[in-house]
Motif scaffolding. Structure first.
Motif: not given
Length: 376
Positions: A3-4, A7, A11, A42
Motif C-alpha cells: 500500500d505504501d 500510495r 502521489q 488509494q
C-alpha cells in the motif's frame, strides 16, 4: 508495504496529472488519469475531486468527460460547477448540469471512499450549501454560489499547487443569465446566484481600493435579468424579496438601494414604514422616489408626510410629475400631508396640498384626473 508503494506511485501520478491539465496537455492528462484510475482505491476523496475541478477550469469538455468515465463517482461536485461558471466555460458547465450537478450540493460522507475524515468537509471550502442553517440568513454569508463571481486567490486547490486563469465577470454573468433563462437552476440555486450577484456589486461599489463600477454594472445587469425571469416566468422564490430587504441598511451604497427600489418598490416602501433611520434621511428618500412606484395608501402617505414635514415642496411636486406616482395623491394621503405640513409650520406646502385636496373634493367622477392636472 504494498500500500505504501502504491500510495507513493499515486502521489507522483497525481502531481504529473495536475501539471498536464494546467498546461493543456490533454493527451498526457488522459494517459495519467487512466493510470490514476488503476490506483483509485488509494486516493482520497479530495485528490479525486481536485482533478475534476482542475479539469473544469482548464478543460476541454472531453477531459472532464474522461474524468467521469474513469474516476466517478466523486464525493463532491458543487465547486467544480462554480469554477466552470467562474471561468465561463459554457460547454463544461452545461455538461455538469446535464449530469445533475447541484451548485449548492451538500458534502456527503460515503463509506465507499477510503479515509473519509472530518477535514474533508473542506471539500466545500466551508462555504454554505443547500442545507446550511444560515443559508439566506445574511446576504454577505459566503455560499458556493458566491464562488461563481469570485476571482482566483491561489487558495482554491484542495491538494497540490494553486491553479487559476483569467476571468471575465461580464462573460460569467452572461453565462449565468443564459442558463437561468433556460431554467437550468432550481429555485434555491437561482435565489442564491441572484443574492451573490448583488453582493458582488455591493462589494465593488464599497471597496475604496478596488472600486470597480464595471463589475458592479455586470452583476446588477445579471440580477435585473434574473428579477425579470422571476416576474415573467416564476423562477426563483419569494426569498428574493427577503434578500433585497437586507440591502436596505443605513450604511448601504445608494446605488444598491436604487437597484432594490427598481426591483421591488414595495420592499423599500415597507422599510420606510419600519425603519426610523430611513425616515430620518429625507434626502435619501427623495433620491429613491424616481426609482419607485406608488404603493399602498399607507405607504404613499408615509412619503408625503415625510416630505411635508421636512418642507420639501419641490420633492412633492416632482413626485406628482412622475407617472408611477399620479395615483398616490388620494384625498386621504393629501389630508395626512396637510396635517404634517401644518404641524411643522410649512404653510406653503399646506396651501399647495390643500388646493389639491379641494380639487379632489370638487372633482367629478374622475377626480383623480383632475388631481393629476393640478399637479402639473
Amino acid at each position: 508495504m504494498r500500500d505504501d508503494k502504491d500510495r507513493a506511485q499515486l502521489q507522483a501520478l497525481l502531481a504529473r496529472d495536475r501539471d498536464a491539465i494546467a498546461a493543456g496537455q490533454v493527451t498526457e492528462a488522459v494517459t495519467l488519469t487512466m493510470a490514476v484510475s488503476e490506483l483509485r482505491d488509494q486516493a482520497t476523496a479530495a485528490e479525486l475531486v481536485d482533478l475534476l475541478e482542475r479539469s473544469c477550469v482548464y478543460g476541454p469538455k472531453l477531459l472532464v468527460d474522461f474524468m467521469y468515465d474513469v474516476l466517478a463517482p466523486f464525493a463532491y461536485e458543487g465547486w467544480a460547477l462554480a469554477l466552470a461558471l467562474r471561468v465561463a466555460r459554457e460547454d463544461v458547465a452545461r455538461d455538469l448540469l446535464d449530469r445533475g450537478v447541484d451548485l449548492l450540493q451538500d458534502v456527503e460522507r460515503l463509506e465507499f471512499y477510503r479515509a473519509i475524515a472530518a477535514h474533508e468537509a473542506s471539500l466545500s471550502r466551508f462555504d454554505l450549501t443547500r442545507n446550511s442553517p444560515n443559508l439566506f440568513l445574511s446576504p454577505g454569508e459566503r455560499t458556493v454560489g458566491s464562488e461563481v463571481f469570485a476571482p482566483f486567490t491561489g487558495r482554491e486547490q484542495l491538494v497540490g499547487g494553486s491553479f487559476g486563469t483569467k476571468t471575465s465577470l461580464r462573460a460569467t454573468a452572461s453565462l449565468v443569465g443564459t442558463l437561468a433563462e433556460e431554467g437550468r437552476f432550481d429555485s434555491v440555486v437561482f435565489d442564491d446566484l441572484f443574492r451573490a450577484a448583488v453582493v458582488k456589486a455591493d462589494e465593488a461599489y464599497k471597496a475604496p481600493d478596488k472600486h470597480d463600477p464595471d463589475t458592479a454594472r455586470a452583476c446588477l445587469n445579471l440580477a435585473s435579468r434574473m428579477g425579470r425571469l422571476k416576474d415573467e416566468k416564476g423562477f426563483g422564490s419569494e426569498y428574493i424579496d427577503l434578500i433585497l430587504s437586507n440591502f436596505i441598511r443605513s450604511d448601504e451604497d445608494p446605488r444598491i438601494m436604487m437597484f432594490v427600489c427598481k426591483q421591488s418598490p414595495s420592499t423599500f416602501l415597507e422599510a420606510l414604514e419600519s425603519y426610523p433611520w430611513l425616515r430620518a434621511r429625507p434626502r435619501l428618500v427623495e433620491r429613491m422616489v424616481p426609482y419607485l412606484s406608488a404603493g399602498t395608501e399607507e405607504e404613499n402617505a408615509c412619503i408625503v408626510e415625510l416630505f411635508a414635514k421636512e418642507g420639501k415642496l419641490n420633492a412633492l411636486k416632482r413626485m406628482g410629475e412622475l407617472p408611477a406616482w399620479r395615483d398616490a395623491f388620494t384625498p386621504a394621503v393629501l389630508k395626512r400631508g396637510i396635517d404634517a405640513a401644518s404641524a411643522a409650520g410649512h404653510a406653503e406646502i399646506s396651501t399647495w396640498l390643500l388646493s389639491l385636496h379641494e380639487q379632489a373634493d370638487e372633482g367629478d367622477e374622475d377626480g383623480r384626473d383632475s388631481l393629476s392636472d393640478l399637479l402639473f
